[in-house]
Design a protein around this motif. Structure first.
Motif, mmCIF file in Angstrom:
data_model
loop_
_atom_site.group_PDB
_atom_site.id
_atom_site.type_symbol
_atom_site.label_atom_id
_atom_site.label_comp_id
_atom_site.label_asym_id
_atom_site.label_seq_id
_atom_site.Cartn_x
_atom_site.Cartn_y
_atom_site.Cartn_z
ATOM 1 N N UNK A 37 -12.054 6.455 2.882
ATOM 2 C CA UNK A 37 -12.688 7.770 2.871
ATOM 3 C C UNK A 37 -11.768 8.741 2.159
ATOM 4 N N UNK A 38 -12.136 9.183 0.943
ATOM 5 C CA UNK A 38 -11.245 10.102 0.221
ATOM 6 C C UNK A 38 -11.008 11.388 0.985
ATOM 7 N N UNK A 39 -11.936 11.749 1.858
ATOM 8 C CA UNK A 39 -11.760 12.963 2.643
ATOM 9 C C UNK A 39 -10.567 12.910 3.579
ATOM 10 N N UNK A 40 -10.102 11.693 3.887
ATOM 11 C CA UNK A 40 -8.930 11.563 4.759
ATOM 12 C C UNK A 40 -7.633 11.954 4.060
ATOM 13 N N UNK A 41 -7.687 12.151 2.741
ATOM 14 C CA UNK A 41 -6.473 12.423 1.968
ATOM 15 C C UNK A 41 -6.503 13.808 1.320
ATOM 16 N N UNK B 135 -0.361 9.112 1.117
ATOM 17 C CA UNK B 135 -0.066 10.486 1.545
ATOM 18 C C UNK B 135 1.334 10.543 2.128
ATOM 19 N N UNK B 136 2.008 11.673 1.927
ATOM 20 C CA UNK B 136 3.333 11.851 2.518
ATOM 21 C C UNK B 136 3.218 11.873 4.039
ATOM 22 N N UNK C 248 1.264 16.204 0.838
ATOM 23 C CA UNK C 248 1.088 15.772 -0.540
ATOM 24 C C UNK C 248 0.468 14.391 -0.623
ATOM 25 N N UNK C 249 -0.150 14.095 -1.765
ATOM 26 C CA UNK C 249 -0.802 12.807 -1.971
ATOM 27 C C UNK C 249 -0.665 12.424 -3.441
ATOM 28 N N UNK C 250 -0.482 11.116 -3.692
ATOM 29 C CA UNK C 250 -0.376 10.591 -5.054
ATOM 30 C C UNK C 250 -1.082 9.247 -5.115
ATOM 31 N N UNK C 251 -1.391 8.815 -6.339
ATOM 32 C CA UNK C 251 -1.965 7.491 -6.564
ATOM 33 C C UNK C 251 -0.913 6.638 -7.271
#
Length: 601
Positions: A215-219, A405-406, A411-414
């Motif tokens: 779920x992208x909403x979690x990030x 996610x940190x 923060x979040x990265x791919x």
């Protein structure tokens, strides 16, 4: 002896009885065979198509061995549901003028994992199965006939299926121990019909993995939840960056930073002072290109650098297309680049490359290009089938595998398969996800895209520099790669985007402009092209207009203007023309917010 003869039954009646029995069986078999002559069942990919051929064309060959004339009453079975192409079940179209009309299939074309039905009134309905994101999926899409607003496709669960209504009005179907769902499809679960509107995306009915669905909403991080919060966060970053650029611009020799500073100053109404603040060392140096010429002039330098850039890029793209290389998607917004310049044949050839891509083999570094291509195709070719449609789900699935996610959620990265996150690529991917999510209505993906952008901007230090690469440790800690070089965050400014950044703008007939104007458009006839340009009144900017064929005269301010090789020196508008490059160089001082450039042939 008498008793034995009395026990014998007459032979003739037995023969007659057997004859009648065999005759009845024969007639029954003939009747069954006759009634089944028009019936068919085809296994197409992972679905089953069943119905009746037209009796006058039982072999069904229309245009090819895979084309069949069909009668009303065709059904498609997949995932515990029967989709009914039958007017008696409520298979209808809704014309734009109102009311409803019954719909019947006329013939079908079967190919690979796809069943295409040509329907009455020129409408087409396509069913296609595939594996996307590791799950089996059926996609239903419609090309509606002229004057048709929508199509209603009835469905019914099989008796062996279990149906569960969800809280948001959708349903899930359990068949064979597998759960299937429609996602965000336009579904009327009470009437059991799917609504397919003109121009709407394909309906997805797919198997739901047993494991937790990504779920992208979690990030989504703080500040990225809504568009309003996001714009406020970007505004804060621009304020901080502008303050830094203002303190350092007098000594800057970096064209990217200078462009960002002047562009943001134009946005703030401080354009003249920003241009005046640029150091003489940069103005008179050799680091200038066409990028900054829209603000600072020296269009002779701009012409040489833009001509070289365009030739080299076109040569490289031509080579990639000839090689049918998927690397063409590594270029940022490649469809938009080609469309603006009128390279329509290149777009057609590139589409064939996209159609040949195997979704299962999409690497991480092509995902941004696929999302950009999907968005740009909808923008520049809205009436044509989008070749990126079938790649979107798999691209999102690939992205989901690298999202981290940190620990504190700030923060979040791919990350790629090597545990590295390229910061500039993440920024590009964030913008692509934002555009895709907002256009498709996938709010979670849009929020993830905004989160990537804000996460990266927050990494800048007090000097505005960012690491090129971050790494993910085995313990899940995100940190800067030790040997990573750093770059100035001003490089990201034009990607946000900012409304006053230098950019290419398409006009018509292969003409396009390199400009900083907030609005530019063109109307033309056989004798004249009228280019309308928007810029703040009283300010001066420069333009490079490519693809201009030889002409007889030009009008500015509704009066004829002659060319002058020294036009940039004067405190007024002017122009020059390169016939060999078919390029018009313009200096435009705005007496009003909208000026017109009229080119007469």
């Amino acid at each position: 002896m008498i008793n034995v003869m009395m026990m014998k039954k007459p032979v003739f009646p037995r023969i007659v009885g057997l004859f009648l029995l065999y005759s009845a069986v024969f007639v029954l078999l003939v009747m069954i065979q006759f009634t089944r002559q028009g019936a068919f069942t085809h296994h197409v990919g992972n679905m089953v198509v069943s119905g009746f051929y037209r009796l006058n064309d039982e072999r069904g060959s229309v245009f090819s061995p895979n084309s069949y004339s069909v009668a009303n009453g065709v059904s498609v079975f997949f995932g515990g549901i029967e989709f009914c192409l039958n007017e008696d079940e409520g298979f209808i179209i809704i014309p734009e003028r109102g009311g409803t009309e019954s719909l019947t299939p006329e013939y079908m074309v079967l190919s690979g994992e796809t069943a295409l039905f040509r329907l009455s009134g020129g409408t087409e309905l396509t069913f296609a199965t595939r594996y996307a994101g590791g799950s089996l999926e059926l996609r239903i899409s419609g090309a509606l006939g002229e004057g048709v607003r929508a199509l209603e496709l009835p469905y019914r669960p099989l008796r062996t299926s279990r149906v569960r209504d969800t809280r948001d009005g959708e349903i899930t179907v359990i068949a064979g121990g597998i759960e299937y769902g429609f996602g965000k499809s336009v579904l009327n679960s009470d009437r059991r019909v799917l609504n397919i509107e003109a121009g709407s995306p394909a309906i997805s009915y797919r198997a739901i993995p047993e494991s937790k669905v990504f779920n992208p909403g979690d990030f989504i991080i703080g500040g990225a939840g809504t568009k309003e919060e996001y714009e406020a966060a970007l505004s804060w970053w621009r304020d901080q960056s502008f303050s830094l650029w203002t303190r350092t611009i007098g000594n800057s020799n970096n064209e990217v930073t200078i462009n960002a500073y002047i562009g943001d100053s134009l946005h703030r109404g401080a354009y003249k002072s920003a241009v005046a603040a640029v150091s003489p060392a940069f103005l008179n140096g050799d680091r200038r290109t066409f990028e900054s010429s829209v603000y600072l002039g020296r269009l002779d330098i701009g012409l040489r650098s833009i001509s070289l850039f365009e030739r080299e890029k076109l040569s490289r793209l031509s080579r990639l297309i000839n090689e049918k290389s998927r690397d063409i998607l590594r270029d940022v917004h490649i469809i938009e680049y080609l469309a603006i310049r009128g390279y329509h044949n290149f777009i057609d050839d590139g589409a064939e490359i996209v159609k040949a891509l195997d979704p299962a083999s999409i690497p991480e570094d092509l995902t941004a290009g696929i999302l950009e291509g999907w968005y740009d195709w909808r923008k520049y070719r809205p009436d044509q089938e989008n070749p990126f449609d079938r790649l979107i789900d798999q691209a999102c699935f690939v992205i989901s595998g690298g999202v981290r996610m940190t620990p504190k959620g700030e923060g979040v990265l791919v990350f790629n398969g090597n545990g590295e996150a390229d910061i500039e690529f993440n920024f590009r991917l964030g913008k692509a996800l934002e555009l895709y999510g907002e256009t498709s209505g996938e709010d979670g993906w849009a929020g993830l895209g905004r989160s990537l952008i804000l996460s990266i901007l927050s990494m800048a230090d007090s000097s505005g520099s960012l690491p090129e690469t971050m790494i993910l440790s085995e313990t899940g800690i995100i940190r800067e790669k030790s040997e990573s070089v750093r770059f100035n965050s001003s490089r990201l400014y034009k990607t946000i985007p900012a409304d006053a950044c230098p950019h290419a703008a398409g006009l018509s007939g292969g003409m396009w402009a390199w400009t900083t104007a907030s609005g530019i458009s063109m109307t033309q006839n056989s004798n004249m092209a009228d280019i309308s340009v928007s810029f703040p009144m009283g300010e001066t900017h420069y333009m490079i207009i490519r693809g201009v064929r030889p002409f007889t005269r030009i009008q500015l301010y509704d009066i004829d203007f002659r060319t002058d090789p020294q036009f940039e020196r004067y405190d007024s508008s002017g122009w020059s023309y390169s016939a060999s490059e078919q390029t018009l160089l313009l200096k435009m001082k705005h007496r009003s917010s909208v000026e017109h450039i009229r080119i007469f042939y």
